[in-house]
Scaffold this active site. Structure first.
Site, short mmCIF file in Angstrom:
data_model
loop_
_atom_site.label_atom_id
_atom_site.label_comp_id
_atom_site.label_asym_id
_atom_site.label_seq_id
_atom_site.Cartn_x
_atom_site.Cartn_y
_atom_site.Cartn_z
N GLY A 57 0.86 -1.18 0.00
CA GLY A 57 0.00 0.00 0.00
C GLY A 57 0.89 1.23 0.00
N ASP A 247 -1.31 4.23 -6.58
CA ASP A 247 0.10 4.28 -6.23
C ASP A 247 0.82 5.47 -6.86
OD1 ASP A 247 1.17 1.43 -4.92
OD2 ASP A 247 -0.76 1.32 -5.92
N LYS A 258 -3.65 -0.99 -8.71
CA LYS A 258 -3.52 -2.44 -8.88
C LYS A 258 -4.17 -2.90 -10.17
CE LYS A 258 -1.71 -4.50 -6.60
NZ LYS A 258 -0.27 -4.78 -6.73
#
Length: 369
Positions: A57, A247, A258
């Protein structure tokens, strides 16, 4: 009286053990089957923890990196600043190589490097202590950031809504609250009774293993679905909004998250469902022009064909493509929720405005102190 069983939310996702000078994390590769706490002191172990997704994460990776580089600085034995800085840079570059897509890793390490450079006239022990303070501050900031993102996100939905999320942008991806799950947790506190759909998120199943686990532990109504089921539940009218983390956010609003997120975004667009990206400003990279410029990490084939199976589920020697992330185009995104407000299209302008608000807030904070 029987002692209450600890929930996964009672553990720190990432923390600094002051007494033993160690990075403490939940080994997320073991969840939900067992809760294993790792205490890491060696740089190689911290690098491996980031690479192997024991800590994962974007926000949690940033906090782990800040603590990791501080611990590395403690081990540098010299009284000379030039020598210290040279060794610090080696350690920084090493940790930075663990995961290329999540901008929080380099963001946190660069922030720690700034502390070193701003204090070069001080003694090495004083510099190390400043690094200690900064690592703790980065961790505490993450809690405020996530809660504030949750408060903004909550303004976008209504009690009883069905929400869909992909991967894990929950407490397990941050210090507390999560990013995409922060509106869910805050809504739970207010009695909103959300219905959550959690994509499995192939191939590492962070949605099935982690998101559903932590949401269920907190009492939220959560249903696991396979990645290829999101369009079906949207078509049935069960989903009112999509919240995902990311991200990296490019300057034009393209986001890397993801693998599979872009498919969720396409389905949501088709059915008129708003998709929101929950992104701390530390995840926004205005130096990256668009999603085309985001380096996408590719991971081992074994994660796809072997990891969850007693025997390999594909023919021996077959080619496997395993990117960890994909890019969601900005025109599929209804808004980017940050700790300084919600950015809307055109993102090339609104993201700059978000950073202006951040700069003004930081200046006001410095003035007050």
């Amino acid at each position: 009286m029987e002692e209450k069983k600890k929930s996964i939310l009672d553990y720190d996702t990432v923390a600094l053990d002051e007494e033993n000078h160690a990075l403490v994390i939940i080994d997320q590769t073991q969840l939900p089957y067992q809760t294993e706490i790792l205490s890491l002191t060696k740089q190689e172990d911290i690098w491996n923890a980031i690479y192997l997704l024991q800590v994962r994460g974007a926000p949690a990776i940033g906090v782990a990196a800040a603590i990791g580089i501080y611990l590395s600085a403690r081990e540098i034995k010299t009284a000379d600043f030039t020598d210290f800085y040279q060794e610090f840079q080696k350690a920084k570059d090493y940790l930075d190589s663990a995961r290329p897509t999540a901008v929080n890793l380099s963001w946190a390490l660069n922030r720690m490097e700034e502390v070193v450079l701003k204090n070069k006239e001080k003694t090495i022990p004083e510099i190390v202590e400043r690094l200690h303070q900064e690592a703790v501050e980065i961790r505490e900031e993450d809690i405020w950031v996530c809660k504030t993102i949750g408060e903004y996100g909550l303004t976008l939905v209504n009690p009883g809504d069905g929400l869909l999320t992909h991967c894990n942008a929950g407490q397990l991806a941050t210090v507390k609250y999560g990013t995409a799950t922060a509106p869910m947790y805050l809504g739970q506190e207010k009695g909103y009774h959300f219905r959550i759909f959690s994509d499995e998120t192939r191939p590492l199943l962070q949605g099935a293993r982690l998101t559903s686990f932590e949401l269920k532990e907190s009492g939220l109504d959560v249903t696991v679905i396979c990645d290829n089921m999101s369009a079906s539940v949207m078509r049935k009218g069960w989903v009112n909004a999509v919240f995902v983390g990311c991200d990296r956010v490019a300057a034009n609003g393209d986001t890397a998250n993801k693998i599979g997120t872009s498919m969720v975004a396409l389905a949501a667009k088709r059915y008129g469902i708003p998709m929101y990206i929950c992104a701390p400003t530390s995840t926004i990279d205005l130096s990256t022009i668009s999603g085309e410029d985001i380096h996408i990490e590719e991971r081992p084939a074994e994660e796809v064909v072997e990891m969850w199976y007693e025997k390999p589920m594909a023919p021996d020697g077959v080619k496997v493509f395993n990117p960890a992330f994909d890019v969601t185009d900005h025109d599929l995104i209804a808004g980017i929720v940050t700790e300084y407000g919600i950015a809307r299209a055109p993102y090339t302008e609104s993201l700059k405005e978000i950073f202006k608000k951040k700069e003004e807030a930081l200046k006001a904070e410095e003035k007050d102190t």
